[in-house]
Design a protein around this motif. Structure first.
Motif, PDB file in Angstrom:
ATOM      1  N   GLU A   7       8.423   5.079  -1.543  1.00  0.00           N
ATOM      2  CA  GLU A   7       7.600   4.079  -2.231  1.00  0.00           C
ATOM      3  C   GLU A   7       6.725   4.728  -3.293  1.00  0.00           C
ATOM      4  O   GLU A   7       6.540   4.176  -4.377  1.00  0.00           O
ATOM      5  CB  GLU A   7       6.735   3.311  -1.229  1.00  0.00           C
ATOM      6  N   HIS A   8       6.163   5.893  -2.980  1.00  0.00           N
ATOM      7  CA  HIS A   8       5.336   6.616  -3.960  1.00  0.00           C
ATOM      8  C   HIS A   8       6.154   6.944  -5.209  1.00  0.00           C
ATOM      9  O   HIS A   8       5.655   6.849  -6.338  1.00  0.00           O
ATOM     10  CB  HIS A   8       4.787   7.898  -3.346  1.00  0.00           C
ATOM     11  N   ILE A   9       7.403   7.345  -5.005  1.00  0.00           N
ATOM     12  CA  ILE A   9       8.269   7.673  -6.142  1.00  0.00           C
ATOM     13  C   ILE A   9       8.523   6.425  -6.978  1.00  0.00           C
ATOM     14  O   ILE A   9       8.430   6.450  -8.212  1.00  0.00           O
ATOM     15  CB  ILE A   9       9.600   8.275  -5.645  1.00  0.00           C
ATOM     16  N   TYR A  10       8.842   5.306  -6.283  1.00  0.00           N
ATOM     17  CA  TYR A  10       9.061   4.048  -6.997  1.00  0.00           C
ATOM     18  C   TYR A  10       7.806   3.620  -7.742  1.00  0.00           C
ATOM     19  O   TYR A  10       7.875   3.136  -8.880  1.00  0.00           O
ATOM     20  CB  TYR A  10       9.483   2.956  -6.013  1.00  0.00           C
ATOM     21  N   GLU A  11       6.651   3.757  -7.109  1.00  0.00           N
ATOM     22  CA  GLU A  11       5.394   3.396  -7.758  1.00  0.00           C
ATOM     23  C   GLU A  11       5.208   4.183  -9.051  1.00  0.00           C
ATOM     24  O   GLU A  11       4.807   3.626 -10.081  1.00  0.00           O
ATOM     25  CB  GLU A  11       4.223   3.650  -6.811  1.00  0.00           C
ATOM     26  N   TYR A  12       5.497   5.464  -8.990  1.00  0.00           N
ATOM     27  CA  TYR A  12       5.353   6.310 -10.180  1.00  0.00           C
ATOM     28  C   TYR A  12       6.313   5.868 -11.273  1.00  0.00           C
ATOM     29  O   TYR A  12       5.921   5.726 -12.445  1.00  0.00           O
ATOM     30  CB  TYR A  12       5.599   7.771  -9.816  1.00  0.00           C
ATOM     31  N   GLU A  55      -8.870  -6.243   0.353  1.00  0.00           N
ATOM     32  CA  GLU A  55      -9.720  -5.098   0.039  1.00  0.00           C
ATOM     33  C   GLU A  55      -8.899  -3.965  -0.564  1.00  0.00           C
ATOM     34  O   GLU A  55      -9.346  -3.299  -1.505  1.00  0.00           O
ATOM     35  CB  GLU A  55     -10.449  -4.635   1.297  1.00  0.00           C
ATOM     36  N   GLU A  56      -7.692  -3.740  -0.041  1.00  0.00           N
ATOM     37  CA  GLU A  56      -6.819  -2.704  -0.601  1.00  0.00           C
ATOM     38  C   GLU A  56      -6.385  -3.059  -2.016  1.00  0.00           C
ATOM     39  O   GLU A  56      -6.364  -2.204  -2.910  1.00  0.00           O
ATOM     40  CB  GLU A  56      -5.585  -2.521   0.282  1.00  0.00           C
ATOM     41  N   VAL A  57      -6.028  -4.329  -2.217  1.00  0.00           N
ATOM     42  CA  VAL A  57      -5.576  -4.771  -3.532  1.00  0.00           C
ATOM     43  C   VAL A  57      -6.669  -4.585  -4.572  1.00  0.00           C
ATOM     44  O   VAL A  57      -6.411  -4.189  -5.713  1.00  0.00           O
ATOM     45  CB  VAL A  57      -5.123  -6.246  -3.475  1.00  0.00           C
ATOM     46  N   LEU A  58      -7.909  -4.832  -4.194  1.00  0.00           N
ATOM     47  CA  LEU A  58      -9.022  -4.648  -5.128  1.00  0.00           C
ATOM     48  C   LEU A  58      -9.168  -3.179  -5.518  1.00  0.00           C
ATOM     49  O   LEU A  58      -9.513  -2.863  -6.662  1.00  0.00           O
ATOM     50  CB  LEU A  58     -10.316  -5.173  -4.503  1.00  0.00           C
ATOM     51  N   GLU A  59      -8.903  -2.284  -4.595  1.00  0.00           N
ATOM     52  CA  GLU A  59      -8.941  -0.854  -4.909  1.00  0.00           C
ATOM     53  C   GLU A  59      -7.830  -0.496  -5.890  1.00  0.00           C
ATOM     54  O   GLU A  59      -8.043   0.279  -6.826  1.00  0.00           O
ATOM     55  CB  GLU A  59      -8.828  -0.032  -3.631  1.00  0.00           C
ATOM     56  N   TRP A  60      -6.633  -1.055  -5.694  1.00  0.00           N
ATOM     57  CA  TRP A  60      -5.527  -0.791  -6.621  1.00  0.00           C
ATOM     58  C   TRP A  60      -5.875  -1.310  -8.017  1.00  0.00           C
ATOM     59  O   TRP A  60      -5.602  -0.634  -9.017  1.00  0.00           O
ATOM     60  CB  TRP A  60      -4.251  -1.482  -6.145  1.00  0.00           C
ATOM     61  N   ALA A  61      -6.470  -2.496  -8.064  1.00  0.00           N
ATOM     62  CA  ALA A  61      -6.835  -3.082  -9.356  1.00  0.00           C
ATOM     63  C   ALA A  61      -7.825  -2.185 -10.085  1.00  0.00           C
ATOM     64  O   ALA A  61      -7.723  -1.973 -11.303  1.00  0.00           O
ATOM     65  CB  ALA A  61      -7.425  -4.477  -9.152  1.00  0.00           C
ATOM     66  N   GLN A  62      -8.787  -1.657  -9.349  1.00  0.00           N
ATOM     67  CA  GLN A  62      -9.773  -0.762  -9.956  1.00  0.00           C
ATOM     68  C   GLN A  62      -9.098   0.500 -10.484  1.00  0.00           C
ATOM     69  O   GLN A  62      -9.381   0.964 -11.590  1.00  0.00           O
ATOM     70  CB  GLN A  62     -10.857  -0.432  -8.925  1.00  0.00           C
ATOM     71  N   TYR A 230       4.793 -11.735   2.522  1.00  0.00           N
ATOM     72  CA  TYR A 230       3.597 -12.490   2.865  1.00  0.00           C
ATOM     73  C   TYR A 230       2.393 -11.665   2.412  1.00  0.00           C
ATOM     74  O   TYR A 230       2.460 -10.436   2.305  1.00  0.00           O
ATOM     75  CB  TYR A 230       3.524 -12.747   4.364  1.00  0.00           C
ATOM     76  N   TRP A 231       1.255 -12.348   2.172  1.00  0.00           N
ATOM     77  CA  TRP A 231       0.102 -11.643   1.612  1.00  0.00           C
ATOM     78  C   TRP A 231      -0.308 -10.397   2.405  1.00  0.00           C
ATOM     79  O   TRP A 231      -0.577  -9.350   1.803  1.00  0.00           O
ATOM     80  CB  TRP A 231      -1.072 -12.600   1.448  1.00  0.00           C
ATOM     81  N   PRO A 232      -0.352 -10.415   3.734  1.00  0.00           N
ATOM     82  CA  PRO A 232      -0.749  -9.203   4.456  1.00  0.00           C
ATOM     83  C   PRO A 232       0.233  -8.039   4.272  1.00  0.00           C
ATOM     84  O   PRO A 232      -0.104  -6.896   4.579  1.00  0.00           O
ATOM     85  CB  PRO A 232      -0.780  -9.654   5.926  1.00  0.00           C
ATOM     86  N   MET A 233       1.445  -8.329   3.759  1.00  0.00           N
ATOM     87  CA  MET A 233       2.472  -7.306   3.578  1.00  0.00           C
ATOM     88  C   MET A 233       2.614  -6.891   2.108  1.00  0.00           C
ATOM     89  O   MET A 233       3.481  -6.080   1.774  1.00  0.00           O
ATOM     90  CB  MET A 233       3.812  -7.822   4.107  1.00  0.00           C
ATOM     91  N   PHE A 234       1.788  -7.456   1.249  1.00  0.00           N
ATOM     92  CA  PHE A 234       1.825  -7.150  -0.182  1.00  0.00           C
ATOM     93  C   PHE A 234       1.487  -5.677  -0.405  1.00  0.00           C
ATOM     94  O   PHE A 234       0.543  -5.150   0.165  1.00  0.00           O
ATOM     95  CB  PHE A 234       0.815  -8.042  -0.913  1.00  0.00           C
ATOM     96  N   ARG A 235       2.289  -5.004  -1.242  1.00  0.00           N
ATOM     97  CA  ARG A 235       2.135  -3.566  -1.459  1.00  0.00           C
ATOM     98  C   ARG A 235       1.730  -3.274  -2.908  1.00  0.00           C
ATOM     99  O   ARG A 235       1.886  -4.115  -3.784  1.00  0.00           O
ATOM    100  CB  ARG A 235       3.443  -2.840  -1.159  1.00  0.00           C
ATOM    101  N   LYS A 236       1.264  -2.058  -3.115  1.00  0.00           N
ATOM    102  CA  LYS A 236       0.956  -1.633  -4.480  1.00  0.00           C
ATOM    103  C   LYS A 236       2.211  -1.673  -5.331  1.00  0.00           C
ATOM    104  O   LYS A 236       2.157  -1.985  -6.529  1.00  0.00           O
ATOM    105  CB  LYS A 236       0.366  -0.222  -4.465  1.00  0.00           C
ATOM    106  N   LEU A 237       3.351  -1.384  -4.724  1.00  0.00           N
ATOM    107  CA  LEU A 237       4.627  -1.455  -5.422  1.00  0.00           C
ATOM    108  C   LEU A 237       4.874  -2.860  -5.955  1.00  0.00           C
ATOM    109  O   LEU A 237       5.352  -3.034  -7.083  1.00  0.00           O
ATOM    110  CB  LEU A 237       5.755  -1.036  -4.463  1.00  0.00           C
ATOM    111  N   ASP A 238       4.536  -3.879  -5.165  1.00  0.00           N
ATOM    112  CA  ASP A 238       4.709  -5.271  -5.604  1.00  0.00           C
ATOM    113  C   ASP A 238       3.791  -5.582  -6.783  1.00  0.00           C
ATOM    114  O   ASP A 238       4.194  -6.270  -7.727  1.00  0.00           O
ATOM    115  CB  ASP A 238       4.414  -6.224  -4.450  1.00  0.00           C
ATOM    116  N   MET A 239       2.564  -5.072  -6.731  1.00  0.00           N
ATOM    117  CA  MET A 239       1.636  -5.306  -7.839  1.00  0.00           C
ATOM    118  C   MET A 239       2.151  -4.648  -9.123  1.00  0.00           C
ATOM    119  O   MET A 239       2.092  -5.259 -10.207  1.00  0.00           O
ATOM    120  CB  MET A 239       0.241  -4.777  -7.499  1.00  0.00           C
TER     121      MET A 239
END
Length: 258
Positions: A7-12, A55-62, A230-239
């Protein structure tokens, strides 16, 4: 561990394709109840899992430099749910909001908390928690967390129209003064800063925007990204995938303009 490394590789790789970062993302957080049902846990636990993911999503947004995040937290239609579920949600919102004024991240990053929606529809204790969070962060302007509580798109348009008509009746403005710009200025008043929406994200495999921010989103032709988790399963990769859709759209606009 291996899956997370992949996932980290895909995110990059996807982040390299995000040439444009949206200023304002609006998120419809769908799927908390279905997540709870799938896991065989109480509905309230599903909502809490969703709040933790927020809370995690807000950190990614920042991290990504997204200045405005608007969350569809509770709609006017949600009042039709069972009294127990509504009360559990309100208690969860109050708990999370009460922590904001002492959250180190909020003050470190200069995050301003704002509510849009009908405060008169909220119970007194929750309305007080909202106003306390707004007051504690009113002087910040680096990032904005906008919570849509007791919110409905049609209700928003009706309330704004009624306010403008009242100003005309009181002769504060003339009929010819009514413009799209004036309407936008009156959506939330001078105390709330909310720019046009660049990107709407909806989770839970639902392909509709549910009348969310009709003027600032539909009126400004925002990009839309629907995804299955579902929202609780939303990942940084999805964002990042959602931001890539927005970025590709911006590139298409640039090519069309040439």
């Amino acid at each position: 561990m291996i899956r997370r490394c992949i996932e980290h590789i895909y995110e990059y790789l996807i982040s390299r394709q995000c040439m444009h970062i949206p200023r304002h993302i609006a998120i419809i957080q769908d799927g908390n109840r279905r997540y709870a049902k799938k896991r065989g846990i109480a509905t309230s636990s599903g909502h809490r899992a969703g709040a933790d993911r927020t809370e995690e999503v807000l950190e990614w947004a920042q991290e990504l430099g997204i200045r405005h995040i608007t969350l569809y937290t509770f709609s006017t239609e949600n009042f039709t749910r069972s009294d127990e579920e509504v009360q559990n949600l309100f208690a969860l919102f109050k708990e999370k909001l009460s922590r904001i004024s002492i959250d180190e991240r909020v003050h470190k990053y200069g995050i301003r908390i704002q509510m849009i929606g009908d405060k008169d529809m909220l119970p007194d204790d929750l309305r007080g928690a909202v106003e306390q969070a707004e007051a504690a962060t009113a002087h910040y302007d680096n990032f904005y967390l906008n919570m849509a509580l007791a919110y409905g798109g049609r209700n928003e348009m009706l309330r704004t129209t009624a306010k403008i008509l009242d100003d005309v009746r009181k002769k504060k403005i003339k009929r010819e003064d009514i413009t799209p710009e004036l309407f936008e200025e009156n959506l939330y008043g001078n105390s709330v800063s909310l720019p046009p929406v660049d990107l709407i994200i909806r989770t839970g495999n639902e392909c509709r925007t549910s009348n969310f921010l009709p003027w600032l989103a539909n009126g400004h032709e925002s990009a839309v990204y629907f995804c299955a988790p579902y929202w609780p399963m939303f990942r940084k990769l999805d964002m990042l995938r959602a931001i890539r859709v927005y970025s590709e759209r911006q590139e298409m606009k640039k090519r069309s303009a040439c």
